[in-house]
Design a protein around this motif. Structure first.
Motif, PDB file in Angstrom:
ATOM      1  N   TYR A   1     -17.520  47.283  -5.817  1.00  0.00           N
ATOM      2  CA  TYR A   1     -16.892  47.007  -7.111  1.00  0.00           C
ATOM      3  C   TYR A   1     -15.461  47.534  -7.104  1.00  0.00           C
ATOM      4  O   TYR A   1     -15.206  48.678  -6.702  1.00  0.00           O
ATOM      5  CB  TYR A   1     -17.690  47.649  -8.234  1.00  0.00           C
ATOM      6  N   TYR A   2     -14.553  46.675  -7.569  1.00  0.00           N
ATOM      7  CA  TYR A   2     -13.132  47.000  -7.599  1.00  0.00           C
ATOM      8  C   TYR A   2     -12.613  46.913  -9.031  1.00  0.00           C
ATOM      9  O   TYR A   2     -12.948  45.966  -9.754  1.00  0.00           O
ATOM     10  CB  TYR A   2     -12.332  46.018  -6.758  1.00  0.00           C
ATOM     11  N   CYS A   3     -11.784  47.866  -9.415  1.00  0.00           N
ATOM     12  CA  CYS A   3     -11.050  47.661 -10.653  1.00  0.00           C
ATOM     13  C   CYS A   3      -9.659  47.155 -10.295  1.00  0.00           C
ATOM     14  O   CYS A   3      -9.159  47.378  -9.190  1.00  0.00           O
ATOM     15  CB  CYS A   3     -10.996  48.910 -11.519  1.00  0.00           C
ATOM     16  N   ALA A   4      -9.058  46.447 -11.225  1.00  0.00           N
ATOM     17  CA  ALA A   4      -7.777  45.815 -10.972  1.00  0.00           C
ATOM     18  C   ALA A   4      -6.960  45.766 -12.244  1.00  0.00           C
ATOM     19  O   ALA A   4      -7.501  45.625 -13.344  1.00  0.00           O
ATOM     20  CB  ALA A   4      -7.990  44.402 -10.433  1.00  0.00           C
ATOM     21  N   ALA A   5      -5.644  45.860 -12.064  1.00  0.00           N
ATOM     22  CA  ALA A   5      -4.706  45.795 -13.184  1.00  0.00           C
ATOM     23  C   ALA A   5      -4.004  44.450 -13.167  1.00  0.00           C
ATOM     24  O   ALA A   5      -3.509  44.013 -12.117  1.00  0.00           O
ATOM     25  CB  ALA A   5      -3.687  46.919 -13.080  1.00  0.00           C
ATOM     26  N   ALA A   6      -3.968  43.805 -14.329  1.00  0.00           N
ATOM     27  CA  ALA A   6      -3.329  42.503 -14.405  1.00  0.00           C
ATOM     28  C   ALA A   6      -1.817  42.628 -14.368  1.00  0.00           C
ATOM     29  O   ALA A   6      -1.243  43.612 -14.845  1.00  0.00           O
ATOM     30  CB  ALA A   6      -3.757  41.786 -15.678  1.00  0.00           C
ATOM     31  N   ASN A   7      -1.185  41.620 -13.814  1.00  0.00           N
ATOM     32  CA  ASN A   7       0.271  41.547 -13.777  1.00  0.00           C
ATOM     33  C   ASN A   7       0.802  41.499 -15.204  1.00  0.00           C
ATOM     34  O   ASN A   7       0.390  40.653 -16.002  1.00  0.00           O
ATOM     35  CB  ASN A   7       0.686  40.292 -13.007  1.00  0.00           C
ATOM     36  N   LEU A   8       1.726  42.402 -15.527  1.00  0.00           N
ATOM     37  CA  LEU A   8       2.259  42.468 -16.883  1.00  0.00           C
ATOM     38  C   LEU A   8       3.023  41.208 -17.281  1.00  0.00           C
ATOM     39  O   LEU A   8       3.201  40.935 -18.464  1.00  0.00           O
ATOM     40  CB  LEU A   8       3.163  43.690 -17.041  1.00  0.00           C
TER      41      LEU A   8
END
Length: 126
Positions: free
Chosen positions: A94-101
């Motif tokens: 499982y990976y968490c990810a940040a969306a491109n602003l």
């Protein structure tokens, strides 16, 4: 970019629960939509859940809807994934990810996420 570190994975029996955490640092976390993805052996990485920067909107993959809950605490720069009623088929990294602003809308598109954690293994025994 955002630096992300996941924790909370492990081995659990089917029907059990786990809570994953993702600690963020760097770019303004409080303005960033955050997602969880997973990748099982031999399969492509797939969307699991996403939460908007304010926590006001949450979306889930059909396969986890009703069992998983995504949440966040902007005061702690942390996003969570509560996983209940786990099934063997939930076994994955499982990976968490940040969306491109630069992308103003919440999305499940993996290409819209520009920062990733190292992943945490979740294994569900049947």
């Amino acid at each position: 970019q955002v630096q992300l570190v996941e924790s909370g994975g492990g081995l659990v029996q089917a029907g059990g629960s786990l809570r994953l955490s993702c600690a963020a640092s760097g770019r303004a976390f409080a303005r960033t939509n955050m997602g969880w993805f997973r990748q099982a052996p031999g399969k492509e990485r797939e969307f699991v859940a996403v939460i908007t920067w304010s926590g006001g909107q949450r979306y889930y993959a059909d396969s986890v809807k009703g069992r998983f809950t995504i949440s966040r605490d902007n005061s702690k720069n942390t996003v969570y994934l509560q996983m209940d009623s786990l099934k063997h088929e939930d076994t994955a990294v499982y990976y968490c990810a940040a969306a491109n602003l630069a992308i103003p809308v919440v999305t499940t598109d993996i290409g819209a996420y520009d920062s990733w954690g190292q992943g945490t293994q979740v294994t569900v025994s049947s």
